[in-house]
Design an enzyme around this catalytic site. Structure first.
Site, mmCIF file in Angstrom:
data_model
loop_
_atom_site.group_PDB
_atom_site.id
_atom_site.type_symbol
_atom_site.label_atom_id
_atom_site.label_comp_id
_atom_site.label_asym_id
_atom_site.label_seq_id
_atom_site.Cartn_x
_atom_site.Cartn_y
_atom_site.Cartn_z
ATOM 1 N N GLN A 126 2.054 -5.993 -3.182
ATOM 2 C CA GLN A 126 2.496 -6.103 -1.789
ATOM 3 C C GLN A 126 3.800 -5.291 -1.574
ATOM 4 O OE1 GLN A 126 1.516 -9.514 -3.314
ATOM 5 N NE2 GLN A 126 -0.416 -8.565 -2.818
ATOM 6 N N LYS B 257 1.684 2.059 -5.143
ATOM 7 C CA LYS B 257 2.190 1.467 -6.405
ATOM 8 C C LYS B 257 1.238 1.760 -7.569
ATOM 9 C CE LYS B 257 2.266 -2.484 -4.277
ATOM 10 N NZ LYS B 257 2.042 -2.038 -2.881
ATOM 11 N N GLY B 258 -0.074 1.634 -7.316
ATOM 12 C CA GLY B 258 -1.061 1.859 -8.373
ATOM 13 C C GLY B 258 -0.923 3.245 -8.966
ATOM 14 N N LYS B 259 -0.848 4.244 -8.095
ATOM 15 C CA LYS B 259 -0.730 5.622 -8.567
ATOM 16 C C LYS B 259 0.534 5.818 -9.408
ATOM 17 C CE LYS B 259 0.602 10.161 -7.574
ATOM 18 N NZ LYS B 259 0.464 11.469 -6.994
ATOM 19 N N GLY C 76 -10.805 -3.277 3.352
ATOM 20 C CA GLY C 76 -11.416 -2.189 4.106
ATOM 21 C C GLY C 76 -10.944 -2.098 5.548
ATOM 22 N N GLY D 280 -4.571 -4.322 -3.766
ATOM 23 C CA GLY D 280 -5.576 -3.303 -4.045
ATOM 24 C C GLY D 280 -4.813 -2.056 -4.432
ATOM 25 N N HIS D 281 -4.806 -1.735 -5.716
ATOM 26 C CA HIS D 281 -4.006 -0.608 -6.210
ATOM 27 C C HIS D 281 -4.941 0.516 -6.646
ATOM 28 C CE1 HIS D 281 -0.368 -3.441 -7.140
ATOM 29 N NE2 HIS D 281 -0.745 -3.449 -5.887
ATOM 30 N N ASP E 229 0.799 -1.228 0.000
ATOM 31 C CA ASP E 229 0.000 0.000 0.000
ATOM 32 C C ASP E 229 0.830 1.276 0.000
ATOM 33 O OD1 ASP E 229 -2.187 -1.733 0.161
ATOM 34 O OD2 ASP E 229 -2.130 -1.727 2.348
ATOM 35 N N THR F 171 -8.431 -3.458 -0.311
ATOM 36 C CA THR F 171 -9.020 -4.756 -0.648
ATOM 37 C C THR F 171 -10.023 -5.188 0.414
ATOM 38 O OG1 THR F 171 -7.123 -5.449 -1.944
ATOM 39 C CG2 THR F 171 -8.470 -7.204 -1.037
ATOM 40 N N LYS G 100 2.926 10.148 -0.358
ATOM 41 C CA LYS G 100 2.154 10.606 0.800
ATOM 42 C C LYS G 100 2.938 11.547 1.715
ATOM 43 C CE LYS G 100 -1.542 7.966 1.540
ATOM 44 N NZ LYS G 100 -2.499 6.896 1.842
ATOM 45 N N LEU G 101 3.861 12.308 1.123
ATOM 46 C CA LEU G 101 4.594 13.300 1.900
ATOM 47 C C LEU G 101 3.618 14.321 2.482
ATOM 48 C CD1 LEU G 101 7.526 14.137 2.666
ATOM 49 C CD2 LEU G 101 7.486 15.695 0.705
ATOM 50 N N VAL H 149 2.579 14.061 -3.695
ATOM 51 C CA VAL H 149 2.012 14.896 -2.633
ATOM 52 C C VAL H 149 0.482 14.871 -2.609
ATOM 53 C CG1 VAL H 149 4.014 16.420 -2.397
ATOM 54 C CG2 VAL H 149 2.274 16.934 -4.126
HETATM 55 P P1 GDP Z 1 -0.852 0.306 -3.505
HETATM 56 O O1 GDP Z 1 -1.443 -0.961 -3.028
HETATM 57 O O2 GDP Z 1 0.618 0.390 -3.274
HETATM 58 O O3 GDP Z 1 -1.210 0.632 -4.926
HETATM 59 O O4 GDP Z 1 -1.487 1.460 -2.602
HETATM 60 P P2 GDP Z 1 -3.038 1.588 -2.190
HETATM 61 O O5 GDP Z 1 -3.804 2.053 -3.369
HETATM 62 O O6 GDP Z 1 -3.503 0.384 -1.480
HETATM 63 O O7 GDP Z 1 -2.942 2.718 -1.081
HETATM 64 C C1 GDP Z 1 -2.404 3.968 -1.336
HETATM 65 C C2 GDP Z 1 -3.471 5.030 -1.050
HETATM 66 O O8 GDP Z 1 -2.870 6.309 -0.966
HETATM 67 C C3 GDP Z 1 -4.501 5.159 -2.143
HETATM 68 O O9 GDP Z 1 -5.727 5.534 -1.571
HETATM 69 C C4 GDP Z 1 -3.954 6.288 -3.010
HETATM 70 O O10 GDP Z 1 -4.976 6.971 -3.732
HETATM 71 C C5 GDP Z 1 -3.348 7.182 -1.982
HETATM 72 N N1 GDP Z 1 -2.152 7.937 -2.396
HETATM 73 C C6 GDP Z 1 -1.152 7.580 -3.237
HETATM 74 N N2 GDP Z 1 -0.191 8.527 -3.260
HETATM 75 C C7 GDP Z 1 -0.601 9.501 -2.414
HETATM 76 C C8 GDP Z 1 -0.020 10.730 -1.969
HETATM 77 O O11 GDP Z 1 1.082 11.115 -2.340
HETATM 78 N N3 GDP Z 1 -0.733 11.445 -1.043
HETATM 79 C C9 GDP Z 1 -1.947 11.047 -0.592
HETATM 80 N N4 GDP Z 1 -2.561 11.813 0.307
HETATM 81 N N5 GDP Z 1 -2.523 9.903 -0.983
HETATM 82 C C10 GDP Z 1 -1.848 9.134 -1.867
HETATM 83 P P1 IMO Z 2 -0.932 -4.203 -2.217
HETATM 84 O O1 IMO Z 2 -0.459 -4.736 -3.565
HETATM 85 C C1 IMO Z 2 -0.987 -4.706 2.096
HETATM 86 C C2 IMO Z 2 -1.044 -8.796 3.617
HETATM 87 C C3 IMO Z 2 -2.291 -9.257 4.317
HETATM 88 C C4 IMO Z 2 -1.694 -10.237 5.315
HETATM 89 C C5 IMO Z 2 -0.580 -10.876 4.513
HETATM 90 C C6 IMO Z 2 -0.937 -12.227 3.895
HETATM 91 O O2 IMO Z 2 -2.213 -3.486 -2.283
HETATM 92 O O3 IMO Z 2 0.159 -3.455 -1.569
HETATM 93 P P2 IMO Z 2 -2.460 -12.920 1.836
HETATM 94 O O4 IMO Z 2 -3.905 -12.700 1.574
HETATM 95 O O5 IMO Z 2 -1.562 -12.335 0.796
HETATM 96 O O6 IMO Z 2 -2.108 -14.355 2.119
HETATM 97 O O7 IMO Z 2 -2.179 -12.144 3.219
HETATM 98 O O8 IMO Z 2 -0.236 -9.968 3.488
HETATM 99 N N1 IMO Z 2 -1.246 -8.263 2.256
HETATM 100 C C7 IMO Z 2 -1.195 -6.968 1.948
HETATM 101 N N2 IMO Z 2 -1.012 -5.892 2.731
HETATM 102 N N3 IMO Z 2 -1.105 -4.556 0.760
HETATM 103 C C8 IMO Z 2 -1.254 -5.625 -0.045
HETATM 104 O O9 IMO Z 2 -1.232 -5.546 -1.389
HETATM 105 C C9 IMO Z 2 -1.348 -6.909 0.556
HETATM 106 N N4 IMO Z 2 -1.521 -8.161 0.076
HETATM 107 C C10 IMO Z 2 -1.439 -8.982 1.123
HETATM 108 O O10 IMO Z 2 -2.950 -8.187 4.957
HETATM 109 O O11 IMO Z 2 -1.107 -9.538 6.378
HETATM 110 MG MG MG Z 3 -2.944 -1.649 -1.758
#
Ligand code: GDP
Ligand code: IMO
Ligand code: MG
Length: 432
Positions: free
Chosen positions: A226, A16-18, A304, A40-41, A13, A302, A333-334, A416
């Site tokens: 991950q 990466k998606g962004k 919540g 969940g990206h 989290d 993913t 997220k600075l 940012v």
């Molecule tokens: P990922 O799994 O690595 O793709 O990250 P996630 O999407 O699960 O979580 C990152 C969250 O931070 C998402 O809600 C993004 O929209 C948000 N996000 C990404 N970059 C920034 C940033 O620079 N600042 C803020 N405030 N939010 C961000």
């Molecule tokens: P993204 O790509 C954060 C965590 C789960 C759990 C552990 C094992 O969005 O960064 P699993 O279902 O993979 O067997 O769970 O890994 N986990 C994540 N935590 N971001 C993810 O993906 C994750 N994918 C799995 O919460 O601790």
């Molecule tokens: Mg994620």
């Protein structure tokens, strides 16, 4: 032509998606190589939010090719749902835009059921806190050579044989060990034959697609899922996911050789989060942790679940630089740090009187690790509109310098805000 791997440096989290969405503007092919819909990206483009679990985050550009590599574990229902959602947003996903490796393993209903049954059976303190998507059981079947690949699904006789064999064993466990419902062969067979028809046009040899793209001078972007500390080999085992999340996974998980990777970027949040159980040395249990959680809107994309929050961990960052061979850092997220008075960055761990500069391999040591902190001044200004490093308050610039110093690699991108445009691209990996 260049190939770039983007991975998470922490516990997932990181944004990466962004970042993949942003870099897709400069790439031609975007490849997922491990994990499944545990990921969940999130992408925010022109104010609209998209969350992708399986489809690569490059899919919003209609002239790019997205590929799902052999290292991914794929739940067909989830993939088809994501495709449908994109269609509802006016994007038709044809094989021109998405290809899937014939060697990709399928998540089956018994994998999800096993994931839930296992977690439920584990005692408190032993639960992993998985996403419940069947990821671990699917990789487990792959490793013991019982897995079902897309290539198997497309051969009805082979698929039926494998399904029957698997269910015989799995249903025994559900009935005798877990006391849960068994799964019916015919039901799964019928359902998966429908999936087979829908997936067939997309299934191909992704390694060849990547090779051809390389030879045609295309830019290729590999999208990690991950994060480094969730890696099956190098993470905080057993509180990890079941795949190699590090950059090396891009090679085995897609079919490209290591000498053909040009650049590896590691994404690091300006602080740290973790979802699920497991060690987290810099975790905050006070109002500062709550403030970060709220300001960063830290809820799992993913499941919540509320994400655990803490200070930036320089030990984790240095592990990531080494394990992934990082060429550059992406700081996300600075903006979330704005308004926090006194910031801290962990520079080492104290484990029962012994200093560690890396994550201890012994899980009890990792759980006992106490962070040694360096203090650093915070800033109050809103920085979500900043478009260059010069526009940042001096304290924010110092914070970035401290991150660079700890990592020993330069910062390539600073984010940012969640929007595509809220990003400073300092060094484009595709313009080397
Ligand atoms: P990922 O799994 O690595 O793709 O990250 P996630 O999407 O699960 O979580 C990152 C969250 O931070 C998402 O809600 C993004 O929209 C948000 N996000 C990404 N970059 C920034 C940033 O620079 N600042 C803020 N405030 N939010 C961000
Ligand atoms: P993204 O790509 C954060 C965590 C789960 C759990 C552990 C094992 O969005 O960064 P699993 O279902 O993979 O067997 O769970 O890994 N986990 C994540 N935590 N971001 C993810 O993906 C994750 N994918 C799995 O919460 O601790
Ligand atoms: Mg994620």
């Amino acid at each position: 032509m260049a190939t770039t791997v983007v991975i998470g440096t922490q516990w997932g989290d990181e944004g990466k998606g962004k970042i993949v969405d942003l870099l897709t503007g400069h790439a031609d092919v975007i490849v997922r190589f491990q994990g499944g819909n545990n990921a969940g990206h999130t992408l925010v483009v022109e104010g609209k939010k998209f969350v992708f679990h399986l489809i690569p985050s490059g899919i919003l550009y209609n002239d790019k090719l997205c590929a799902i590599g052999n290292g991914v574990v794929l739940d067909p229902a989830v993939l088809l749902e994501e495709m449908e959602e994109l269609e509802n947003n006016g994007m038709t996903i044809t094989p021109d835009r998405l290809r899937i490796s014939l060697n990709t393993h399928l998540i089956m209903p018994y994998h999800r059921a096993m994931d839930h049954a296992r977690e439920a059976a584990k005692a408190k303190g032993k639960k992993i806190g998985t996403t419940g998507r069947g990821i671990g059981p699917c990789y487990e079947d792959k490793i013991v050579r019982n897995g079902i690949k897309i290539a198997d699904l497309l051969d009805p006789q082979l698929f039926r044989d494998k399904l029957e064999e698997n269910l015989q064993y799995k249903n025994f466990l559900f009935r005798e060990l877990y006391g849960t419902d068994t799964i019916d062969v015919e039901e799964v067979y019928g359902q998966y034959q429908q999936y087979a028809e829908k997936l067939a046009p997309f299934a191909t040899n992704v390694s060849i697609i990547i090779d051809e793209a390389r030879k045609a001078d295309k830019n290729i972007l590999f999208e990690g899922a991950q994060g480094t500390q969730l890696d099956i080999d190098h993470g905080t085992y057993p509180f990890v996911t079941s795949s190699n999340t590090i950059a090396g996974g891009a090679c085995s998980g897609s079919g490209i050789g290591p000498s053909k990777i040009d650049c590896t970027l590691g994404i690091c949040k300006a602080y740290t989060t973790r979802v699920g159980e497991g060690p987290f040395p810099t975790e905050l249990f006070d109002e500062v942790g709550d403030q970060i959680q709220k300001q960063g809107v830290e809820f799992g994309a993913t499941t919540g679940r509320k994400r655990r929050c803490g200070w930036l961990d320089g030990v984790v960052l240095q592990d990531a630089v080494r394990l992934n061979g990082l060429d550059g850092l992406v700081v996300t997220k600075l903006d979330v740090m704005s308004g926090l008075k006194n910031l801290k960055i962990c520079t080492a761990y104290d484990v029962n009187g012994k200093t560690f500069n890396y994550m201890p391999a012994n899980i009890r040591d990792a759980q006992a690790a106490k962070p040694v902190y360096r203090d650093i001044d915070g800033w109050d200004q809103d920085i979500t509109g900043a478009t260059s490093i010069d526009e940042l308050p001096v304290q924010a610039r110092d914070y970035l310098k401290a991150m660079e110093e700890i990592a020993g690699v330069p910062i390539s991108i600073v984010s940012v805000g969640p929007g595509r445009e809220q990003t400073m691209l300092l060094n484009n990996p595709f313009e080397k």
